[in-house]
Design a protein around this motif. Structure first.
Motif, short mmCIF file in Angstrom:
data_model
loop_
_atom_site.label_atom_id
_atom_site.label_comp_id
_atom_site.label_asym_id
_atom_site.label_seq_id
_atom_site.Cartn_x
_atom_site.Cartn_y
_atom_site.Cartn_z
N MET A 30 0.97 -1.59 0.42
CA MET A 30 -0.01 -0.02 0.16
C MET A 30 0.98 1.31 0.07
N TYR A 31 1.82 1.03 0.55
CA TYR A 31 2.99 2.14 0.48
C TYR A 31 3.53 2.48 -0.27
N LEU A 32 4.18 1.48 -1.38
CA LEU A 32 5.02 1.45 -2.50
C LEU A 32 4.64 3.04 -3.49
N PRO A 33 3.47 3.43 -3.78
CA PRO A 33 3.47 4.83 -4.39
C PRO A 33 3.94 5.80 -3.77
N GLY A 34 3.87 5.64 -2.71
CA GLY A 34 4.39 6.63 -1.86
C GLY A 34 6.13 7.11 -1.51
N PHE A 35 6.74 6.12 -2.29
CA PHE A 35 8.25 6.12 -1.77
C PHE A 35 8.82 7.39 -2.36
N ILE A 155 -5.43 1.85 -3.51
CA ILE A 155 -5.67 3.02 -2.77
C ILE A 155 -4.54 3.67 -2.18
N GLY A 156 -2.95 2.73 -2.14
CA GLY A 156 -2.12 4.10 -2.05
C GLY A 156 -2.25 4.56 -2.72
N SER A 157 -1.73 4.90 -3.67
CA SER A 157 -1.80 6.28 -4.88
C SER A 157 -2.38 6.71 -4.71
N PHE A 163 -4.09 13.31 -0.20
CA PHE A 163 -4.22 13.55 0.89
C PHE A 163 -2.63 13.68 1.34
N ASN A 164 -2.13 12.27 2.28
CA ASN A 164 -0.12 12.89 1.63
C ASN A 164 -0.08 10.59 2.32
N LEU A 248 6.43 6.77 -14.88
CA LEU A 248 5.62 6.60 -14.61
C LEU A 248 4.83 7.39 -13.73
N ASP A 249 3.98 7.39 -13.96
CA ASP A 249 3.68 8.16 -12.83
C ASP A 249 2.57 7.12 -11.54
N GLY A 250 2.88 8.11 -10.31
CA GLY A 250 2.12 6.87 -9.11
C GLY A 250 1.10 6.02 -9.25
N LYS A 251 -0.23 6.58 -10.04
CA LYS A 251 -1.90 6.46 -10.00
C LYS A 251 -1.37 4.54 -11.09
N THR A 252 -0.57 5.26 -12.26
CA THR A 252 -0.27 4.35 -13.60
C THR A 252 -0.26 2.70 -12.84
N TYR A 253 1.52 3.19 -12.27
CA TYR A 253 2.59 2.48 -11.36
C TYR A 253 1.84 1.57 -10.83
N GLY A 254 0.74 1.93 -10.14
CA GLY A 254 -0.30 1.64 -8.84
C GLY A 254 -1.73 0.30 -9.75
N TRP A 255 -2.23 0.63 -10.68
CA TRP A 255 -2.72 -0.06 -12.25
C TRP A 255 -1.84 -1.12 -12.59
N ILE A 256 -0.41 -0.93 -13.05
CA ILE A 256 -0.07 -1.96 -13.11
C ILE A 256 0.90 -3.02 -12.72
N PHE A 257 0.65 -2.32 -11.26
CA PHE A 257 0.78 -3.30 -10.35
C PHE A 257 -0.12 -4.83 -10.08
#
Length: 413
Positions: A30-35, A155-157, A163-164, A248-257
């Protein structure tokens, strides 16, 4: 005693055990896109944030060795509840982390708490269901577990964007509270405490040694853990690869993952069908062979800079499909010889998985090379080692055995 379940009861047990199994992976994914946001807040390179992931893996590895004897001595629920309380407290602590070092330490404590859920859920599969159904049950748990890589990064992205990154840990703490309530209210105690077991270092060490020196255990535990370490390397390295190397942006990364995880989930369910015609040992051998081929192709292409984004996605998808066959079958084969010491066996198996996985993820995190090569080499190397261990160990096992069905599927209503 063998316990028959209604379809509803069976589904409900799988759901609760699945959420317990998914707690640690959800905490990872869940916190991977927040890196990038975490790195910016703490003023460090993004690759260094991966150390907070490595500390989580180390915490799970060490914690499982602690919980194994406790689950056999005090039953499954009491240690599980205590672990969930630790997880909730550490998750809230992560919200207020102000340095990378503090986050690394808190993630270690969070992992210590979450691994109670990991060990207890695996041991309870051995308690509640007949040995011959264990591989099938593990495959069903993977179906629930699959919600983690499909939902958590996405969800994390969105949480990070809206928020943050701190809010992610508030969500994880809330998940811990819900799972704790489900455990207290609806999960049965599947194992009567064994007061004859000593918690002194000597007897505990002998118990672990008995499990560790069983050929069927060490062969499939080490083969499975070594193969699985490539998955940990993928989880640790994927944020940098997709968001830094491929931009890639965080949201795209989340969908690929999430999309790639379909390979792992889908193959684990096909595995249930294959078990009607083939033995777990046969499936593991074929899957690991394909695992090696995929890993070597990935490493060769990365070495020659031939990996387009599409090519990488295809190879990673095939790799994750192989893992969907390897993981449930090696887990079932590890635990099959044990009835009385299922908690200890589950803990040792999990500790090996997380310990070897931590090494793989740390290796990838320490290379800020802005390329796919460290990940590709880790996946290829772990695959080759896993197949080598399996081939060497099979000679020691002879005929793979199942435990005497002394527990069957025991459930006290």
């Amino acid at each position: 005693m063998t316990q028959e379940y209604t379809r509803t009861r069976y589904f409900f047990l799988i759901l609760i055990l699945g959420t317990l199994t998914a707690l640690a992976p959800f905490s990872i994914d869940m916190y991977l896109p927040g890196f990038p946001a975490i790195a910016a807040d703490f003023g460090v390179e993004q690759a260094r944030v991966g150390l907070s992931l490595s500390s989580f893996f180390i915490g799970i590895s060490a914690g499982q060795l602690l919980y194994g004897p406790l689950l056999d001595r005090f039953g499954r629920k009491t240690p599980l509840i205590l672990g969930l309380l630790v997880y909730i407290a550490a998750s809230l602590g992560c919200v207020y982390a102000v340095t990378l070092n503090s986050l690394v330490i808190l993630r270690f404590i969070q992992a210590i708490g979450s691994c109670a859920a990991t060990v207890a859920s695996v041991a309870m599969v051995r308690d509640l269901f007949p040995v011959k159904e264990n591989a099938k049950v593990f495959a069903l748990l993977v179906l629930v577990l699959g919600a983690s890589p499909m939902l958590a990064p996405t969800i994390g992205s969105y949480v990070t964007a809206a928020f943050n990154w701190h809010t992610i840990f508030i969500v994880l703490a809330a998940m811990g509270v819900l799972i704790l309530l489900a455990t207290i209210l609806w999960l049965p105690e599947s194992y009567q405490p064994d007061t004859s077991l000593s918690l002194k270092p000597g007897p505990i060490t002998r118990s672990f040694w008995t499990v560790a020196t069983t050929p069927q255990f060490y062969t499939y535990a080490f083969a499975g853990a070594t193969a699985f370490s490539g998955l940990f390397a993928y989880v640790s390295g994927s944020p940098q690869i997709f968001m830094d190397v491929y931009h890639l942006d965080g949201k795209t990364y989340g969908w690929i993952f999430a999309g790639l995880s379909i390979g792992f989930i889908g193959s684990s369910q096909i595995n249930s069908l294959l078990l009607k015609r083939f033995e777990s040992q046969q499936i593991v051998l074929v899957a690991l062979t394909l695992h090696v081929i995929t890993g070597l192709i990935l490493a060769f292409c990365a070495w020659n800079n031939w990996l387009s984004l599409t090519g990488l996605l295809v190879l990673l998808f095939v790799y994750l499909c192989c893992m969907g066959y390897v993981n449930p079958n090696t887990s079932a084969l590890c635990l099959a010889p044990f009835g009385k010491n299922a908690g200890t066996a589950s803990a040792l198996m999990g500790a090996l998985q997380m310990g070897i996985g931590a090494l793989a993820s740390t290796f990838v995190s320490l290379f800020d090379s802005h390329s796919t090569l460290p990940l590709a080499l880790t996946i290829a190397g772990s695959s080759v080692m896993a197949l080598t261990i399996l081939m060497a160990g099979r000679k020691q096992i002879g005929t793979a055995m199942a435990a005497p069905d002394q527990a069957g599927a025991v459930l006290t209503h």
